[in-house]
Design a protein around this motif. Structure first.
Motif, PDB file in Angstrom:
ATOM      1  N   SER A  33       0.847  -1.196   0.000  1.00  0.00           N
ATOM      2  CA  SER A  33       0.000   0.000   0.000  1.00  0.00           C
ATOM      3  C   SER A  33       0.878   1.239   0.000  1.00  0.00           C
ATOM      4  O   SER A  33       1.802   1.364   0.811  1.00  0.00           O
ATOM      5  CB  SER A  33      -0.917   0.008   1.226  1.00  0.00           C
ATOM      6  OG  SER A  33      -1.788  -1.111   1.196  1.00  0.00           O
ATOM      7  N   ARG A  79      -1.925  14.448  -3.968  1.00  0.00           N
ATOM      8  CA  ARG A  79      -2.045  15.203  -5.212  1.00  0.00           C
ATOM      9  C   ARG A  79      -2.709  16.552  -4.937  1.00  0.00           C
ATOM     10  O   ARG A  79      -3.472  16.710  -3.978  1.00  0.00           O
ATOM     11  CB  ARG A  79      -2.861  14.427  -6.238  1.00  0.00           C
ATOM     12  CG  ARG A  79      -2.084  13.294  -6.885  1.00  0.00           C
ATOM     13  CD  ARG A  79      -2.769  12.808  -8.120  1.00  0.00           C
ATOM     14  NE  ARG A  79      -1.980  11.786  -8.803  1.00  0.00           N
ATOM     15  CZ  ARG A  79      -2.327  11.234  -9.951  1.00  0.00           C
ATOM     16  NH1 ARG A  79      -3.463  11.597 -10.546  1.00  0.00           N
ATOM     17  NH2 ARG A  79      -1.561  10.322 -10.521  1.00  0.00           N
ATOM     18  N   ARG A 128       0.875   5.506  -0.097  1.00  0.00           N
ATOM     19  CA  ARG A 128       0.100   6.724   0.140  1.00  0.00           C
ATOM     20  C   ARG A 128       0.622   7.820  -0.778  1.00  0.00           C
ATOM     21  O   ARG A 128       1.824   8.093  -0.818  1.00  0.00           O
ATOM     22  CB  ARG A 128       0.229   7.155   1.593  1.00  0.00           C
ATOM     23  CG  ARG A 128      -0.516   8.439   1.929  1.00  0.00           C
ATOM     24  CD  ARG A 128      -0.341   8.787   3.381  1.00  0.00           C
ATOM     25  NE  ARG A 128      -0.908   7.751   4.233  1.00  0.00           N
ATOM     26  CZ  ARG A 128      -0.817   7.764   5.560  1.00  0.00           C
ATOM     27  NH1 ARG A 128      -0.163   8.744   6.166  1.00  0.00           N
ATOM     28  NH2 ARG A 128      -1.360   6.801   6.273  1.00  0.00           N
ATOM     29  N   ARG A 129      -0.291   8.453  -1.491  1.00  0.00           N
ATOM     30  CA  ARG A 129       0.078   9.514  -2.417  1.00  0.00           C
ATOM     31  C   ARG A 129      -0.752  10.759  -2.145  1.00  0.00           C
ATOM     32  O   ARG A 129      -1.897  10.680  -1.678  1.00  0.00           O
ATOM     33  CB  ARG A 129      -0.115   9.068  -3.861  1.00  0.00           C
ATOM     34  CG  ARG A 129       0.868   7.978  -4.291  1.00  0.00           C
ATOM     35  CD  ARG A 129       0.745   7.681  -5.759  1.00  0.00           C
ATOM     36  NE  ARG A 129       1.742   6.692  -6.182  1.00  0.00           N
ATOM     37  CZ  ARG A 129       1.862   6.248  -7.419  1.00  0.00           C
ATOM     38  NH1 ARG A 129       1.039   6.698  -8.370  1.00  0.00           N
ATOM     39  NH2 ARG A 129       2.786   5.355  -7.727  1.00  0.00           N
ATOM     40  N   PHE A 133      -5.289  16.457  -1.835  1.00  0.00           N
ATOM     41  CA  PHE A 133      -6.033  15.326  -1.284  1.00  0.00           C
ATOM     42  C   PHE A 133      -5.111  14.109  -1.269  1.00  0.00           C
ATOM     43  O   PHE A 133      -4.175  13.987  -2.055  1.00  0.00           O
ATOM     44  CB  PHE A 133      -7.299  15.047  -2.098  1.00  0.00           C
ATOM     45  CG  PHE A 133      -7.033  14.549  -3.488  1.00  0.00           C
ATOM     46  CD1 PHE A 133      -7.023  13.186  -3.767  1.00  0.00           C
ATOM     47  CD2 PHE A 133      -6.783  15.444  -4.529  1.00  0.00           C
ATOM     48  CE1 PHE A 133      -6.782  12.735  -5.043  1.00  0.00           C
ATOM     49  CE2 PHE A 133      -6.540  14.986  -5.806  1.00  0.00           C
ATOM     50  CZ  PHE A 133      -6.541  13.629  -6.070  1.00  0.00           C
ATOM     51  N   GLU A 134      -5.371  13.221  -0.362  1.00  0.00           N
ATOM     52  CA  GLU A 134      -4.539  12.040  -0.120  1.00  0.00           C
ATOM     53  C   GLU A 134      -5.340  10.791  -0.422  1.00  0.00           C
ATOM     54  O   GLU A 134      -6.529  10.708  -0.086  1.00  0.00           O
ATOM     55  CB  GLU A 134      -4.077  12.039   1.339  1.00  0.00           C
ATOM     56  CG  GLU A 134      -3.181  10.873   1.711  1.00  0.00           C
ATOM     57  CD  GLU A 134      -2.733  10.944   3.161  1.00  0.00           C
ATOM     58  OE1 GLU A 134      -2.394   9.888   3.719  1.00  0.00           O
ATOM     59  OE2 GLU A 134      -2.737  12.057   3.734  1.00  0.00           O
ATOM     60  N   TYR A 135      -4.653   9.813  -1.042  1.00  0.00           N
ATOM     61  CA  TYR A 135      -5.339   8.572  -1.371  1.00  0.00           C
ATOM     62  C   TYR A 135      -4.335   7.417  -1.287  1.00  0.00           C
ATOM     63  O   TYR A 135      -3.116   7.610  -1.304  1.00  0.00           O
ATOM     64  CB  TYR A 135      -5.970   8.641  -2.767  1.00  0.00           C
ATOM     65  CG  TYR A 135      -4.983   8.816  -3.896  1.00  0.00           C
ATOM     66  CD1 TYR A 135      -4.545   7.722  -4.640  1.00  0.00           C
ATOM     67  CD2 TYR A 135      -4.493  10.085  -4.229  1.00  0.00           C
ATOM     68  CE1 TYR A 135      -3.652   7.879  -5.674  1.00  0.00           C
ATOM     69  CE2 TYR A 135      -3.598  10.253  -5.260  1.00  0.00           C
ATOM     70  CZ  TYR A 135      -3.179   9.147  -5.981  1.00  0.00           C
ATOM     71  OH  TYR A 135      -2.278   9.303  -7.005  1.00  0.00           O
ATOM     72  N   MET A 136      -4.846   6.200  -1.215  1.00  0.00           N
ATOM     73  CA  MET A 136      -4.051   4.974  -1.084  1.00  0.00           C
ATOM     74  C   MET A 136      -4.210   4.128  -2.344  1.00  0.00           C
ATOM     75  O   MET A 136      -5.321   3.984  -2.859  1.00  0.00           O
ATOM     76  CB  MET A 136      -4.486   4.163   0.132  1.00  0.00           C
ATOM     77  CG  MET A 136      -4.390   4.908   1.456  1.00  0.00           C
ATOM     78  SD  MET A 136      -2.701   5.099   2.029  1.00  0.00           S
ATOM     79  CE  MET A 136      -2.297   3.394   2.363  1.00  0.00           C
ATOM     80  N   ILE A 137      -3.088   3.565  -2.810  1.00  0.00           N
ATOM     81  CA  ILE A 137      -3.116   2.657  -3.950  1.00  0.00           C
ATOM     82  C   ILE A 137      -2.257   1.440  -3.614  1.00  0.00           C
ATOM     83  O   ILE A 137      -1.429   1.473  -2.693  1.00  0.00           O
ATOM     84  CB  ILE A 137      -2.601   3.320  -5.241  1.00  0.00           C
ATOM     85  CG1 ILE A 137      -1.125   3.723  -5.079  1.00  0.00           C
ATOM     86  CG2 ILE A 137      -3.455   4.505  -5.635  1.00  0.00           C
ATOM     87  CD1 ILE A 137      -0.498   4.188  -6.373  1.00  0.00           C
TER      88      ILE A 137
END
Length: 559
Positions: free
Chosen positions: A365, A370, A367-368, A378-382
Motif C-alpha cells: 500500500s 495530489r 500513500r500519495r 487530497f490524499e489517497y491509497m493505492i
C-alpha cells in the motif's frame, strides 16, 4: 565489465567475508570507528596495522631486502628453541617441523601461532612425543602443500665428475697466472664520487614508467573484437597509474616496494551466494568456454534468452496500449551455435535467470498526495506491485558479473574460448596412450606453425599439458603389464632372453600401450644389468679361489 561491490550488501548477505575486515565503518569519529572495528576483528589486528587499502587491493610496504617471515619470528629462532628445549638437536628438529607444518606462503603470524602452540604442548606432554607428532604431521602437510610440478615431474640427481687437467693444461694455467696483469691501484676520489652518486640515485622516487612495455601488447588491434579492445585499453589505462609494482602517491624510498597481499575480487566465489543462487555460478564456466566443453550449456542459454524475448514480444503485442488483444504467437529463430557467450549475451542470460529466481511479487500500500489547484490537496491509497528481493537480486548480479569478468584474467580459461586450443586440450586429457600424446603434440605444432590457429603462448601451454599427461600415464599399468613386470624381475639370463623375444613377437605385448612397453623395456634393461653384475661378481670370486696358493701336507713315516 567493471563492477563495484556494495559494502552494505556484503554486510547483509555475506557477513563473514574477509573484505569487511578491511572496510571499517565511517560514523564521523575515526578513533571510535577504529577501536570498534578492532574489537569486531581481533584476529586481524596485526594485518590491519601493517597493511594499507589501495582501491580493490590490500598492500604491504616491504623493504627490498627484507628477511623471510620465519626469520622475523623470535620464538622460531634456534637460540630461543635451544633455551626452551635444552638440546640443540631437538631445537633444530623443532624448527624444521614447524616449517614443514606451515603452508609455503605462511606469514609471520602463522609461524608464531604454530610455534607457540607446540611449545605449550611440549611443556605439558614432553619433548619426544610432541616432536614425533610434529614430524608425522609435517610429512603429511609437505605432501599436501607441494606443488603440482614437484608431484608430477621426477627429479634425478647426478654427481658431477671432477674434470682433470692434462700436464700441458696445468703448465698453461701456471704460465697464465705468472703473466697476469696486476689490478690497477685504487682511486679514492673516484670511489667516493661514485658512492655519492649511487646514494643520490637510490633516494629518487619514480613517479611514472620510463619505458612503456605494455603499449605494444595491449594497444595492438590484431584480430581483437571491440569488446576485447575496450578491455585491453582499460587494462592499459590502469597500468599507467602504477609504477614499481606500486601506486602513484604512495610514499616509498628507492629501497622499498609494495606487495599485494589481498585482492578483493579474487576472494569472491560461489560461497558468497545463497544456496538458491549457487547453481547460476556453476554454469558460468561452461558458458565462458563453449565449444565441446560448454557448447550444450551455451545453446541452452541462447534458447532461454530467445524464449524470454519471444514472451516479451508476445506481451507487447497483446497489450499495445493497455487493452487486451488476441495476438498471434511470435516465433523467433534461435542461433544454433556452440561458441562461447559474449559479454552482452551473458548480461541477457543473467537477467533471465535472476527473473526466474527472484520472480516473486507482492503488493504494498502506497500513500500519495495530489494537488488540484488553489493549494488544495487530497490524499489517497493505492496498491503497488514490487519485488521484495530486489536488493538481493542486485547483489547476486554483482557477484556473478565479478566472477564472469575474472575468468578473462586466467590465461587457460581465456584460451579455452578458442576452438583449436580447446579441442587439443580435451584430446590430450582424454588420451590413455603416450603414442596418442605424441601425435597430438605434432597436431599442435602444425596448428601453430602452419595453420596459425594457435599463438606461441597457447602452443607452449599445450606442450606443458602434454608433458603433464605423459607423467600421469606413466604409472597407469594394466594387470597384464604388472604380471610381465613380475616375470622380468624374477627372470634368469635364459628366461630374460626369451622375454625379450616375446616383447617383439607376442600378440599381447604388441597390443600394449606405449608407456607400458617403455616400462617393460626399462625393467628388462635393469634386470639385465643386475644379472651381468651378479655374473661379474661370481667370476671375480671364482678367480680369487683359483689364484689362492695350494697347501700341501707332507706325510712323515715314523721310524
Amino acid at each position: 565489465m567493471t563492477v563495484q561491490l556494495n559494502t552494505e550488501q556484503l554486510r547483509n548477505f555475506a557477513p563473514q567475508s574477509p573484505i569487511l575486515a578491511f572496510s571499517p565503518l565511517d560514523t564521523g569519529s575515526p578513533m571510535q570507528d577504529w577501536y570498534a572495528h578492532l574489537g569486531r576483528n581481533p584476529f586481524r589486528r596485526r594485518e590491519l596495522e601493517e597493511f594499507a587499502i589501495l582501491g580493490d587491493v590490500v598492500v604491504r610496504i616491504a623493504d627490498e631486502l627484507e628477511p623471510e617471515p620465519v626469520d622475523r619470528v623470535k620464538i622460531m629462532s634456534l637460540e630461543y628453541a635451544v633455551r626452551v628445549l635444552g638440546d640443540e638437536c631437538d631445537a633444530r628438529e623443532f624448527v624444521r617441523c614447524v616449517k614443514a607444518i606451515a603452508s609455503p606462503d605462511a606469514g609471520q603470524f602463522e609461524y608464531g601461532q604454530i610455534a607457540a602452540y607446540y611449545y605449550g604442548e611440549i611443556r605439558r606432554r614432553g619433548i619426544p612425543e610432541v616432536l614425533k607428532e610434529m614430524g608425522l604431521l609435517g610429512m603429511h602437510m609437505a605432501a599436501v602443500t607441494s606443488t603440482i610440478a614437484d608431484r608430477e615431474i621426477s627429479v634425478e640427481e647426478s654427481r658431477t665428475v671432477e674434470q682433470k687437467l692434462t700436464v700441458a693444461e696445468q703448465r698453461r694455467v701456471k704460465e697464465t697466472a705468472k703473466n697476469r696483469t696486476p689490478l690497477p691501484p685504487r682511486s679514492p676520489n673516484f670511489d667516493d664520487e661514485m658512492r655519492a652518486v649511487l646514494e643520490r640515485v637510490g633516494r629518487q622516487k619514480i613517479s611514472r614508467m620510463i619505458t612503456d612495455d605494455f603499449a605494444a601488447f595491449y594497444l595492438e588491434d590484431g584480430d581483437k573484437s571491440v569488446e576485447e579492445l575496450d578491455r585491453d585499453f582499460l587494462t592499459f589505462d590502469n597500468l599507467e597509474q602504477y609504477d614499481e609494482n606500486g601506486i602513484v602517491g604512495l610514499r616509498m624510498n628507492g629501497g622499498q616496494r609494495s606487495v599485494v597481499v589481498f585482492d578483493f575480487d579474487c576472494e569472491i566465489d560461489a560461497s558468497y551466494l545463497s544456496q538458491d543462487a549457487r547453481h547460476i555460478a556453476s554454469e558460468l564456466g561452461r558458458l565462458f568456454v563453449g565449444h565441446s566443453l560448454g557448447g550444450n550449456a551455451a545453446q541452452k542459454g541462447r534458447d532461454l534468452i530467445a524464449a524470454a524475448e519471444a514472451e516479451r514480444d508476445e506481451c507487447r503485442a497483446a497489450f499495445p496500449s493497455g487493452q487486451m488483444r488476441f495476438a498471434q504467437p511470435v516465433t523467433r529463430s534461435v542461433e544454433v551455435s556452440a561458441r562461447p557467450f559474449s559479454d552482452h549475451e551473458f548480461d541477457e542470460w543473467l537477467a533471465v535467470k535472476l527473473d526466474e529466481l527472484y520472480g516473486r511479487r507482492v503488493s504494498r500500500s502506497v500513500r500519495r498526495i495530489r494537488s488540484y489547484g488553489q493549494g488544495r490537496t487530497f490524499e489517497y491509497m493505492i496498491d503497488q506491485e514490487i519485488n521484495p528481493d530486489h536488493e538481493e537480486m542486485q547483489y547476486v548480479a554483482a557477484i556473478c558479473r565479478i566472477m564472469w569478468s575474472r575468468q578473462y584474467e586466467d590465461f587457460h580459461l581465456r584460451s579455452l574460448r578458442h576452438q583449436a586450443y580447446q579441442e587439443l586440450y580435451v584430446a590430450l586429457r582424454d588420451t590413455a596412450d603416450t603414442a596418442d600424446v605424441a601425435n597430438l603434440k605434432k597436431r599442435a605444432y602444425a596448428a601453430y606453425k602452419e595453420d596459425q590457429e594457435l599463438s606461441l603462448k597457447e602452443f607452449t601451454a599445450l606442450n606443458t599439458v602434454a608433458k603433464s599427461q605423459e607423467v600421469r600415464l606413466r604409472d597407469q599399468l594394466s594387470p597384464l603389464t604388472r604380471n610381465w613386470l613380475r616375470m622380468i624381475a624374477a627372470a634368469s639370463t635364459g628366461r630374460l632372453r626369451f622375454l625379450k623375444f616375446s616383447l617383439y613377437n607376442d600378440a599381447e605385448a604388441k597390443a600394449m600401450r606405449r608407456q607400458e612397453k617403455q616400462r617393460l623395456w626399462d625393467a628388462v634393461r635393469s634386470r639385465d644389468a643386475e644379472l651381468k653384475a651378479d655374473a661379474r661378481t661370481f667370476g671375480e670370486r671364482l678367480n680369487q679361489n683359483v689364484a689362492a696358493p695350494r697347501s700341501y701336507v707332507r706325510v712323515v713315516h715314523a721310524t
